[in-house]
Design a protein around this motif. Structure first.
Motif, short mmCIF file in Angstrom:
data_model
loop_
_atom_site.label_atom_id
_atom_site.label_comp_id
_atom_site.label_asym_id
_atom_site.label_seq_id
_atom_site.Cartn_x
_atom_site.Cartn_y
_atom_site.Cartn_z
N SER A 1 0.81 -1.23 0.00
CA SER A 1 0.00 0.00 0.00
C SER A 1 0.84 1.28 0.00
CB SER A 1 -0.97 0.00 1.18
OG SER A 1 -0.24 -0.02 2.38
N ASP A 2 2.11 1.19 0.45
CA ASP A 2 2.94 2.40 0.35
C ASP A 2 3.09 2.79 -1.14
OD1 ASP A 2 4.36 0.01 0.07
OD2 ASP A 2 6.24 0.83 0.82
N ILE A 3 3.24 1.77 -1.98
CA ILE A 3 3.37 2.01 -3.43
C ILE A 3 2.01 2.36 -4.04
CG2 ILE A 3 3.99 0.97 -5.66
CD1 ILE A 3 6.45 1.29 -3.84
N SER B 1 6.57 4.83 -8.97
CA SER B 1 5.39 5.35 -8.26
C SER B 1 5.71 6.70 -7.64
CB SER B 1 4.94 4.35 -7.18
OG SER B 1 6.02 4.08 -6.29
N GLY B 2 6.42 7.51 -8.41
CA GLY B 2 6.80 8.85 -7.95
C GLY B 2 8.31 9.02 -7.88
N SER C 1 -2.47 8.49 -5.57
CA SER C 1 -2.45 9.94 -5.47
C SER C 1 -1.97 10.57 -6.80
CB SER C 1 -1.64 10.36 -4.24
OG SER C 1 -0.43 10.86 -4.56
N GLY C 2 -1.04 9.92 -7.50
CA GLY C 2 -0.64 10.41 -8.83
C GLY C 2 -1.81 10.39 -9.80
N THR C 3 -2.61 9.34 -9.72
CA THR C 3 -3.78 9.21 -10.61
C THR C 3 -4.79 10.32 -10.35
OG1 THR C 3 -3.52 6.80 -10.58
CG2 THR C 3 -5.62 7.64 -11.34
N VAL C 4 -5.16 10.45 -9.08
CA VAL C 4 -6.22 11.42 -8.74
C VAL C 4 -5.77 12.85 -9.05
CG1 VAL C 4 -7.57 12.38 -6.81
CG2 VAL C 4 -7.29 9.89 -7.02
N GLY D 1 9.09 8.26 -12.91
CA GLY D 1 7.78 8.92 -12.90
C GLY D 1 6.77 8.21 -12.03
N ASN D 2 5.51 8.54 -12.26
CA ASN D 2 4.44 7.91 -11.51
C ASN D 2 3.46 7.30 -12.52
OD1 ASN D 2 2.11 7.28 -10.02
ND2 ASN D 2 2.59 8.83 -8.48
#
Ligand code: DLZ
Length: 158
Positions: free
Chosen positions: A33-35, A136-137, A41-44, A141-142
């Motif tokens: 879940s950390d990933i 994932s950031g 959050s990148g998606t939203v 990238g994310n």
């Protein structure tokens, strides 16, 4: 259309004028879940940056990536323009990784074949945590940002 061997963030090839009424369903896995939280959050953030209304984005958690298929199948019965599946599978000491990766990719593919609503595959399938962090950031990238743009593009596909 310009040539591009990377994800194309530009919407220039699509007839997209107003995203404020687009409805996006997101299914996200609690495993790693950390990933997956970073992917989410990148998606939203990217959806909102492209004019989507926060109230039109529905986030739904499932225990693991294997459950993404059921979650997406369920959301396909609702009134969304696109669904995004978010997960992160990291290789361990057993064959579990292969089974989960192939089940999830085949399951999401099947949903895309059977349904009229696009289901976007935002599932990292990595050999280790470093690879997942980088995607994932981190330095690659994310992938959540790419999933958001893919969802917007496919929602406009006629
Ligand atoms: C069991 C399992 C394992 C070993 N690894 C992962 C993983 O790296 N990423 C992931 O999203 N889920 C994993 N799971 C859980 C399965 O996806 C599933 O939730 C369980 O097998 C219960 O059906």
């Amino acid at each position: 259309m310009s040539t591009n061997n990377k994800f194309n963030f530009s919407l220039e090839n699509y007839n997209i004028t107003n995203n404020s009424n687009l409805k996006i369903g997101i299914v996200v896995s609690e495993w790693n879940s950390d990933i997956t939280n970073n992917l989410l959050s990148g998606t939203v953030k990217e959806l909102i940056r492209n004019g989507l209304n926060e109230k039109n984005i529905s986030v739904n958690w499932v225990p693991g990536s294997f459950e993404l298929i059921y979650g997406c199948k369920h959301l396909l019965k609702k009134n969304f323009n696109a669904i995004i599946a978010i997960g992160c599978v990291i290789k361990g000491d057993t064959d579990h990784y292969e089974y989960i990766c192939s089940s999830v990719s085949n399951g999401i593919m099947q949903l895309n074949i059977e349904s009229d609503i696009p289901v976007i595959f935002c599932v990292l399938t990595d050999h280790n945590k470093t690879q997942s962090t980088e995607r994932s950031g981190g330095k690659h990238g994310n992938k959540g940002t790419e999933a958001a743009i893919a969802a917007i593009k496919m929602a406009s596909f006629k």
